[in-house]
Design a protein around this motif. Structure first.
Motif, PDB file in Angstrom:
ATOM      1  N   SER A 151       3.233   5.200  -0.832  1.00  0.00           N
ATOM      2  CA  SER A 151       4.093   5.261   0.456  1.00  0.00           C
ATOM      3  C   SER A 151       3.402   4.885   1.774  1.00  0.00           C
ATOM      4  CB  SER A 151       4.991   6.448   0.582  1.00  0.00           C
ATOM      5  OG  SER A 151       5.546   6.742  -0.560  1.00  0.00           O
ATOM      6  N   GLY A 152       2.169   5.236   1.750  1.00  0.00           N
ATOM      7  CA  GLY A 152       1.252   5.335   2.895  1.00  0.00           C
ATOM      8  C   GLY A 152       1.031   3.500   2.914  1.00  0.00           C
ATOM      9  N   ARG A 153       0.889   2.810   1.896  1.00  0.00           N
ATOM     10  CA  ARG A 153       0.467   1.313   1.922  1.00  0.00           C
ATOM     11  C   ARG A 153       1.776   0.509   2.312  1.00  0.00           C
ATOM     12  NH1 ARG A 153      -2.126  -2.915  -0.640  1.00  0.00           N
ATOM     13  NH2 ARG A 153      -0.780  -4.451  -1.308  1.00  0.00           N
ATOM     14  N   LEU A 154       2.889   1.125   2.067  1.00  0.00           N
ATOM     15  CA  LEU A 154       4.280   0.328   2.321  1.00  0.00           C
ATOM     16  C   LEU A 154       4.322   0.256   3.949  1.00  0.00           C
ATOM     17  CD1 LEU A 154       6.999   1.255  -0.210  1.00  0.00           C
ATOM     18  CD2 LEU A 154       6.158  -1.085   0.644  1.00  0.00           C
ATOM     19  N   LEU A 155       4.135   1.604   4.637  1.00  0.00           N
ATOM     20  CA  LEU A 155       4.067   2.026   6.053  1.00  0.00           C
ATOM     21  C   LEU A 155       3.204   1.044   6.660  1.00  0.00           C
ATOM     22  CD1 LEU A 155       5.444   3.244   8.308  1.00  0.00           C
ATOM     23  CD2 LEU A 155       3.825   4.978   7.900  1.00  0.00           C
ATOM     24  N   ALA A 156       2.179   1.080   6.245  1.00  0.00           N
ATOM     25  CA  ALA A 156       0.928   0.223   6.855  1.00  0.00           C
ATOM     26  C   ALA A 156       1.309  -1.423   6.706  1.00  0.00           C
ATOM     27  CB  ALA A 156      -0.389   0.214   6.147  1.00  0.00           C
ATOM     28  N   LEU A 157       1.871  -1.796   5.534  1.00  0.00           N
ATOM     29  CA  LEU A 157       2.350  -3.226   5.334  1.00  0.00           C
ATOM     30  C   LEU A 157       3.608  -3.529   6.469  1.00  0.00           C
ATOM     31  CD1 LEU A 157       2.033  -3.854   1.816  1.00  0.00           C
ATOM     32  CD2 LEU A 157       0.587  -4.515   3.667  1.00  0.00           C
ATOM     33  N   GLU A 173       8.166  -7.251   0.766  1.00  0.00           N
ATOM     34  CA  GLU A 173       8.106  -8.391  -0.077  1.00  0.00           C
ATOM     35  C   GLU A 173       9.018  -9.606   0.396  1.00  0.00           C
ATOM     36  OE1 GLU A 173       9.761  -6.663  -3.477  1.00  0.00           O
ATOM     37  OE2 GLU A 173       7.788  -5.870  -4.297  1.00  0.00           O
ATOM     38  N   GLY A 174       9.746  -9.728   1.442  1.00  0.00           N
ATOM     39  CA  GLY A 174      10.514 -10.634   1.872  1.00  0.00           C
ATOM     40  C   GLY A 174       9.707 -11.337   2.857  1.00  0.00           C
ATOM     41  N   ARG A 175       8.517 -10.637   3.321  1.00  0.00           N
ATOM     42  CA  ARG A 175       7.637 -11.363   4.067  1.00  0.00           C
ATOM     43  C   ARG A 175       6.426 -11.992   3.293  1.00  0.00           C
ATOM     44  NH1 ARG A 175      11.320  -8.533   6.928  1.00  0.00           N
ATOM     45  NH2 ARG A 175      11.364  -9.007   9.189  1.00  0.00           N
ATOM     46  N   ASP A 217      14.118   0.113   0.914  1.00  0.00           N
ATOM     47  CA  ASP A 217      14.571  -0.902   1.863  1.00  0.00           C
ATOM     48  C   ASP A 217      13.172  -1.546   2.417  1.00  0.00           C
ATOM     49  OD1 ASP A 217      17.186  -0.510   1.705  1.00  0.00           O
ATOM     50  OD2 ASP A 217      17.312   0.726   3.234  1.00  0.00           O
ATOM     51  N   LEU A 218      12.227  -0.744   2.695  1.00  0.00           N
ATOM     52  CA  LEU A 218      10.847  -1.118   3.467  1.00  0.00           C
ATOM     53  C   LEU A 218      10.085  -1.929   2.289  1.00  0.00           C
ATOM     54  CD1 LEU A 218       8.944  -1.260   5.575  1.00  0.00           C
ATOM     55  CD2 LEU A 218       8.030   1.116   4.491  1.00  0.00           C
ATOM     56  N   SER A 251      -2.040 -13.133   5.361  1.00  0.00           N
ATOM     57  CA  SER A 251      -1.956 -11.787   4.802  1.00  0.00           C
ATOM     58  C   SER A 251      -3.303 -10.803   5.119  1.00  0.00           C
ATOM     59  CB  SER A 251      -2.091 -11.976   3.273  1.00  0.00           C
ATOM     60  OG  SER A 251      -0.978 -12.884   2.561  1.00  0.00           O
ATOM     61  N   PRO A 252      -2.784  -9.507   5.124  1.00  0.00           N
ATOM     62  CA  PRO A 252      -3.814  -8.699   5.613  1.00  0.00           C
ATOM     63  C   PRO A 252      -4.715  -8.157   4.358  1.00  0.00           C
ATOM     64  CG  PRO A 252      -1.782  -7.274   5.188  1.00  0.00           C
ATOM     65  CD  PRO A 252      -1.161  -8.646   4.952  1.00  0.00           C
ATOM     66  N   PRO A 253      -5.945  -7.864   4.605  1.00  0.00           N
ATOM     67  CA  PRO A 253      -6.836  -7.467   3.504  1.00  0.00           C
ATOM     68  C   PRO A 253      -6.192  -6.426   2.942  1.00  0.00           C
ATOM     69  CG  PRO A 253      -7.825  -6.965   5.849  1.00  0.00           C
ATOM     70  CD  PRO A 253      -6.439  -7.811   5.947  1.00  0.00           C
ATOM     71  N   ASP A 254      -6.534  -6.125   1.692  1.00  0.00           N
ATOM     72  CA  ASP A 254      -6.201  -4.903   0.734  1.00  0.00           C
ATOM     73  C   ASP A 254      -7.083  -3.733   0.787  1.00  0.00           C
ATOM     74  OD1 ASP A 254      -3.564  -5.654   0.430  1.00  0.00           O
ATOM     75  OD2 ASP A 254      -3.936  -6.392  -1.389  1.00  0.00           O
TER      76      ASP A 254
END
Length: 418
Positions: A150-156, A178-180, A172-173, A410-413
């Motif tokens: 969930s934290g990864r999703l919020l950061a993205l 993923e749409g971006r 939804d997030l 894309s951001p680094p992982d």
């Protein structure tokens, strides 16, 4: 005594009940007045002197927690002044050490000049998208942590520029991210350094940032190390990669490897010395080690950083792969590669004798294992470098925003030190 300890540490523990479906993302910090901050917790410590450190989106905090925002913003502005002064001093030193060795069009020098001008503007550092909130134990009523995914999703969501990521459900997030063009699945939190205000940091970490940035720009700072060989690990996708290879030096090292009477001095110190003489402070060395019985291959990539006391290994990534771990058919694909066939021919033409079939098969299998280990290590190592590197090459992306605020890169992982 036991009850007191439970009361003191219970606020650090997430609820044990199964989370409801389609829950919201973000850690939730309930403050002493009952207001709730939503963001990403980066540190939480129990005890009378403990507290919570949390990343919160600046606009969200100002809109939803205006009173707390004023307190947090004053603290951020107070911390920013020495941090900016420190960064400016370091940028001037970096420019001076690099400028005499590179052309005027050097991207790092150009970025340093732009960054110096930006930091000299008093209002330029006041509006970073994220802010660091530090709440002492006395300000904390409850803390609920969400899973890493969930934290990864919020950061993205923050990196995508979503203005309501904190209020969105996970489903939804995930669709929005993923749409971006981002991969929503996973537990690794992408680096958010570039959305944060400049912070004071130890000299070793700053030097590692310099080194990682140089590796992102300069094509001749990467090497492959195997036995007594140290060969350029050319990044062929960058301009000047081929020109940076010293062919005579490479063949000289190969000749020494084939000559059993030649002295096997460590070639790395001399290579690092040459890099330092050119005003650089970073190098990446990938070491490959094959077990004598060809039972496994070890690949390790290390970031070397030049500091006040010379070169030091900052951090590394390692992978160990056995031939039996490689997917079926990979060795057969290698056998059909014209370059592999040519390599076997070269060995035979050098007068070392014909290579037996079983030895060829073992060599192909260990070659496939090496390829897999290299791929794993390079992926993880490059993610760490991306997280450390300064945004020298992002100006073109910022100048050409995509529709709907979609990011160009894309951001680094990964985040933090390798």
């Amino acid at each position: 005594m036991l009850c007191a300890a439970l009361l003191l540490t219970g606020w650090l523990t997430a609820a044990q009940a199964p989370p409801p479906p389609n829950r919201s993302v973000g850690d939730r910090l309930t403050l002493r007045d009952g207001k709730v901050a939503v963001g990403l917790v980066t540190d939480a410590r129990a005890g009378a002197r403990g507290g919570v450190e949390m990343l919160v989106r600046r606009d969200w905090a100002e809109a939803n927690l205006p009173d707390w925002f004023k307190v947090w913003d004053r603290a951020a502005q107070s911390a920013a002044k020495p941090a900016v002064a420190q960064r400016l001093s370091r940028l001037r030193t970096w420019r001076r050490e690099r400028a005499s060795h590179v052309p005027e069009t050097d991207p790092i020098i150009a970025w340093i000049d732009r960054e110096t001008a930006r930091l000299n503007d008093p209002g330029a550092t006041a509006g970073a998208p994220l802010m660091v909130v530090r709440a002492p134990r006395s300000d904390v009523r409850e803390l609920i942590r969400q899973p890493k995914s969930s934290g990864r999703l919020l950061a993205l969501g923050w990196l995508c520029g979503l203005t309501d990521a904190e209020a969105m459900s996970i489903d939804d997030l995930q669709l929005a991210v993923e749409g971006r063009g981002f991969m929503a699945e996973g537990d690794e939190t992408p680096s958010l350094d570039r959305m944060l205000p400049i912070a004071s940091e130890p000299e070793p970490r700053w030097l590692a940032r310099r080194a990682a940035t140089e590796l992102a720009v300069d094509p001749d700072l990467r090497f492959i190390r195997h036995q007594g060989l140290l060969l350029p690990d050319a990044r062929l996708d960058q301009p000047g990669a081929i020109e940076g290879i010293d062919a005579s030096a490479a063949f000289g090292q190969i000749a020494k490897l084939l000559d059993p009477t030649a002295a096997q001095d460590d070639p790395l110190p001399a290579a690092l010395q040459k890099i330092a003489a050119r005003g650089r402070s970073g190098a990446a060395v990938t070491r490959m080690e094959i077990a004598p019985d060809m039972s496994r291959v070890t690949v390790e990539s290390t970031l070397w950083v030049l500091g006040p006391r010379g070169w030091v290994a900052w951090g590394s990534r390692t992978a160990v792969v056995r031939p039996e771990d490689v997917q079926a058919g990979v060795a057969d694909q290698l056998a059909a590669d014209p370059q592999i066939t040519a390599a076997f021919d070269v060995v035979e033409k050098l007068g070392l004798g014909a290579i037996a079939g079983d030895l060829k098969e073992r060599s192909l299998k260990i070659g496939a294992a090496t390829s897999q280990a290299l791929g794993t290590v390079r992926s993880e190592f490059n993610q760490e470098l991306d997280a450390l590197a300064l945004p020298v090459q992002e100006r073109a992306a910022e100048a050409r925003p995509l529709p709907d605020d979609r990011p160009v890169t894309s951001p680094p992982d990964a985040i933090g030190r390798p």
